[in-house]
Write a protein that holds these residues in place. Sequence first.
Motif, PDB file in Angstrom:
ATOM      1  N   PRO A  81      16.477  49.714   5.096  1.00  0.00           N
ATOM      2  CA  PRO A  81      17.208  50.845   5.675  1.00  0.00           C
ATOM      3  C   PRO A  81      17.334  52.057   4.766  1.00  0.00           C
ATOM      4  CG  PRO A  81      18.454  48.779   5.818  1.00  0.00           C
ATOM      5  CD  PRO A  81      17.345  48.567   4.848  1.00  0.00           C
ATOM      6  N   GLY A  82      17.015  51.912   3.485  1.00  0.00           N
ATOM      7  CA  GLY A  82      17.195  53.029   2.574  1.00  0.00           C
ATOM      8  C   GLY A  82      18.666  53.393   2.472  1.00  0.00           C
ATOM      9  N   ASP A  83      18.985  54.693   2.688  1.00  0.00           N
ATOM     10  CA  ASP A  83      20.373  55.163   2.591  1.00  0.00           C
ATOM     11  C   ASP A  83      21.105  55.119   3.927  1.00  0.00           C
ATOM     12  OD1 ASP A  83      20.065  55.692  -0.112  1.00  0.00           O
ATOM     13  OD2 ASP A  83      19.289  57.723   0.265  1.00  0.00           O
ATOM     14  N   ASP A  84      20.478  54.559   4.950  1.00  0.00           N
ATOM     15  CA  ASP A  84      21.096  54.479   6.271  1.00  0.00           C
ATOM     16  C   ASP A  84      22.172  53.387   6.250  1.00  0.00           C
ATOM     17  OD1 ASP A  84      21.824  54.277   8.906  1.00  0.00           O
ATOM     18  OD2 ASP A  84      19.841  53.728   9.666  1.00  0.00           O
ATOM     19  N   GLU A  85      23.453  53.811   6.280  1.00  0.00           N
ATOM     20  CA  GLU A  85      24.550  52.859   6.157  1.00  0.00           C
ATOM     21  C   GLU A  85      24.590  51.896   7.344  1.00  0.00           C
ATOM     22  OE1 GLU A  85      28.224  54.838   5.521  1.00  0.00           O
ATOM     23  OE2 GLU A  85      27.615  55.726   3.601  1.00  0.00           O
ATOM     24  N   ASP A  86      24.326  52.412   8.538  1.00  0.00           N
ATOM     25  CA  ASP A  86      24.326  51.525   9.704  1.00  0.00           C
ATOM     26  C   ASP A  86      23.220  50.485   9.582  1.00  0.00           C
ATOM     27  OD1 ASP A  86      25.163  50.860  12.546  1.00  0.00           O
ATOM     28  OD2 ASP A  86      23.048  51.365  12.867  1.00  0.00           O
ATOM     29  N   GLY A  87      22.027  50.927   9.150  1.00  0.00           N
ATOM     30  CA  GLY A  87      20.930  49.978   8.960  1.00  0.00           C
ATOM     31  C   GLY A  87      21.239  48.956   7.883  1.00  0.00           C
ATOM     32  N   GLN A  88      21.883  49.404   6.789  1.00  0.00           N
ATOM     33  CA  GLN A  88      22.257  48.460   5.728  1.00  0.00           C
ATOM     34  C   GLN A  88      23.212  47.396   6.248  1.00  0.00           C
ATOM     35  OE1 GLN A  88      23.830  50.692   2.449  1.00  0.00           O
ATOM     36  NE2 GLN A  88      21.960  51.880   2.129  1.00  0.00           N
ATOM     37  N   ARG A  89      24.176  47.840   7.054  1.00  0.00           N
ATOM     38  CA  ARG A  89      25.138  46.881   7.590  1.00  0.00           C
ATOM     39  C   ARG A  89      24.440  45.895   8.522  1.00  0.00           C
ATOM     40  NH1 ARG A  89      28.402  50.328   9.380  1.00  0.00           N
ATOM     41  NH2 ARG A  89      29.596  50.442   7.460  1.00  0.00           N
ATOM     42  N   ARG A  90      23.488  46.388   9.305  1.00  0.00           N
ATOM     43  CA  ARG A  90      22.792  45.510  10.250  1.00  0.00           C
ATOM     44  C   ARG A  90      21.978  44.441   9.526  1.00  0.00           C
ATOM     45  NH1 ARG A  90      19.133  48.600  14.015  1.00  0.00           N
ATOM     46  NH2 ARG A  90      19.113  46.639  15.170  1.00  0.00           N
ATOM     47  N   VAL A  91      21.256  44.817   8.458  1.00  0.00           N
ATOM     48  CA  VAL A  91      20.485  43.792   7.741  1.00  0.00           C
ATOM     49  C   VAL A  91      21.422  42.855   6.990  1.00  0.00           C
ATOM     50  CG1 VAL A  91      18.415  45.215   7.551  1.00  0.00           C
ATOM     51  CG2 VAL A  91      20.108  45.282   5.722  1.00  0.00           C
ATOM     52  N   GLY A  92      22.575  43.387   6.552  1.00  0.00           N
ATOM     53  CA  GLY A  92      23.564  42.511   5.924  1.00  0.00           C
ATOM     54  C   GLY A  92      24.098  41.499   6.913  1.00  0.00           C
ATOM     55  N   ASP A  93      24.360  41.953   8.136  1.00  0.00           N
ATOM     56  CA  ASP A  93      24.826  41.025   9.179  1.00  0.00           C
ATOM     57  C   ASP A  93      23.775  39.958   9.457  1.00  0.00           C
ATOM     58  OD1 ASP A  93      27.121  42.542   9.383  1.00  0.00           O
ATOM     59  OD2 ASP A  93      26.470  43.636  11.172  1.00  0.00           O
ATOM     60  N   LEU A  94      22.507  40.395   9.505  1.00  0.00           N
ATOM     61  CA  LEU A  94      21.425  39.443   9.766  1.00  0.00           C
ATOM     62  C   LEU A  94      21.382  38.359   8.692  1.00  0.00           C
ATOM     63  CD1 LEU A  94      18.750  38.482  11.088  1.00  0.00           C
ATOM     64  CD2 LEU A  94      17.577  40.155   9.621  1.00  0.00           C
ATOM     65  N   LEU A  95      21.418  38.761   7.421  1.00  0.00           N
ATOM     66  CA  LEU A  95      21.299  37.788   6.336  1.00  0.00           C
ATOM     67  C   LEU A  95      22.540  36.906   6.246  1.00  0.00           C
ATOM     68  CD1 LEU A  95      19.621  40.126   3.706  1.00  0.00           C
ATOM     69  CD2 LEU A  95      18.556  38.205   4.903  1.00  0.00           C
ATOM     70  N   ALA A  96      23.709  37.478   6.545  1.00  0.00           N
ATOM     71  CA  ALA A  96      24.924  36.655   6.551  1.00  0.00           C
ATOM     72  C   ALA A  96      24.853  35.603   7.652  1.00  0.00           C
ATOM     73  CB  ALA A  96      26.150  37.556   6.742  1.00  0.00           C
TER      74      ALA A  96
END
Length: 525
Positions: A81-96
């Motif tokens: 996601p780079g600096d995209d905070e929404d994208g970062q949260r989404r990949v974090g949710d996926l890995l969690a």
Amino acid sequence: MPASRRAGGISKRCECRGTDGKRLGAACPQLSKRSHGKHRVSQELPEDADGHRRRFQRTGYTDAKDATRDLDRIRAILDLPGDDEDGQRRVGDLLAELQTTRGPIPEPTEVSRKLGVGVPLDGKTTVGDWLDHVMTNKATRTTTNRGYGSHIRVHLKPAIGHLRLDRLGVGHVEDMFAAIDDRNDVIRAENQARHEQVARCTRGKPGAPKTAERAQLAAERATLAEMPPFRRITGPATKQAIRRTLRMALNKAIAGQLITFNAAQHVELAAAARPKGLLWTDERVERWRETGVKPGPVMVWTPAQLGAFLDEAEGDRLYAFFHLIAHHGLRRGEGVGQGWDDFSAARKEIRVSAEIVVDGWTPIETAPKTDGSVGIVKVDAETVRVLLEHREQQHAERDAWNAQAAAEREQGNATADWADTGKMFTTEAGAWLHPDVVSKTFRRIADGAGLPPINLRDLRHGAAALVKAGGGDIHDAKVKLRHGTIQLTSDTYMELFEEYEDELTEKAAATVPRARRGDVEAPAE
């Protein structure tokens, strides 16, 4: 934060316990042996929606290479996601979620694809989620999108929206259409019952005393009030359109590599027959007056009936509009959207390049329905004369409006001048004409002329009939109506042309003078 700046790594642990029963962990003297213990992956994740820190941890790797492979995948996913905070949260949710379920770590390219189309990354996208996503990103014209949206809202999401996109099968779609057929049967039965009840509510039942008749009539109307209202069934053409909407959405999912199979492609439906244009012959008019039932969904006036309508309309300020579309087959939106700049009196032609349609109730200007609809339409000398007279009338309306506006402003009232929109047909103030206004005006004039019913769009069908009446063929009608294919024109108008062929044949035979024709008795039946 890039994965390279997040805390994480690979460690080794074992299940050995000391004399006190507690795990030895890093203090185990056997850990230095390559075959002893298991490797563990640990990686800090982006914060969740509530701002809480979280960490991915997974143990049980026998081989350090497997642990390293998964850690590399996790960090590559976190970098997507780079600096995209929404994208970062989404990949974090996926890995969690994967840590909880112990699911396999996906390839970064797969996550990137899903991240790019904006669907859930956990593989649990529903059909409803995907349909919403498709409509959010659909670039087609507004009125087309409204049709898609109606299919999705009324039929697709209630029936199959809860199903996972990757598990949608042919059987699910077939069940949806079977349910539509069942609902149609109920609607037909309810409509028939209501028709029968309406007939019972008719006044003037012979032989019944007035008091008894009123009481009976009141009872019948009370029963009618409790019955379901008339409803339209979902016909073959609409079912075909619903399937096209679903097929379009699933094709986009295939293009995005979210699925590999289009279930809508393999569902068979009854063909939707294109409505045929029928002429309002004397026999059909008489039958309609007796029963109140139209012979078909697409009815066309004869030239004499059209002439009666135009005679009735001649005093209306929109007469030129009806003359133009009746003779030259413009669609309602094309007529309302026609500009003076696209009209040439010298060349006797207009260029159709825009139309005004309604989005809900709001008029919007858009390109014509199809690419083939954009083009030159040749007009006759009488239509040129009508349009020029209409332009003079419009100028007179403009001058009168501006004079009144100036007088209003002198009295302190904020009144705007006539709006120069450049359109052929406008309101008295020069603004765009709402398409529904011309439809209502058409119905009022047609009713006033006592003509059999047609819709405003049927004037376009009538323009095809005039081509035949003038000696043209089906190809000439295709050109006049700017159809994309000759098949479309033939499917709609061939029967109408054949009816005209009968009429023209009779008229041709009647032109031969016969001295004794009046003395010849008609053959016995």
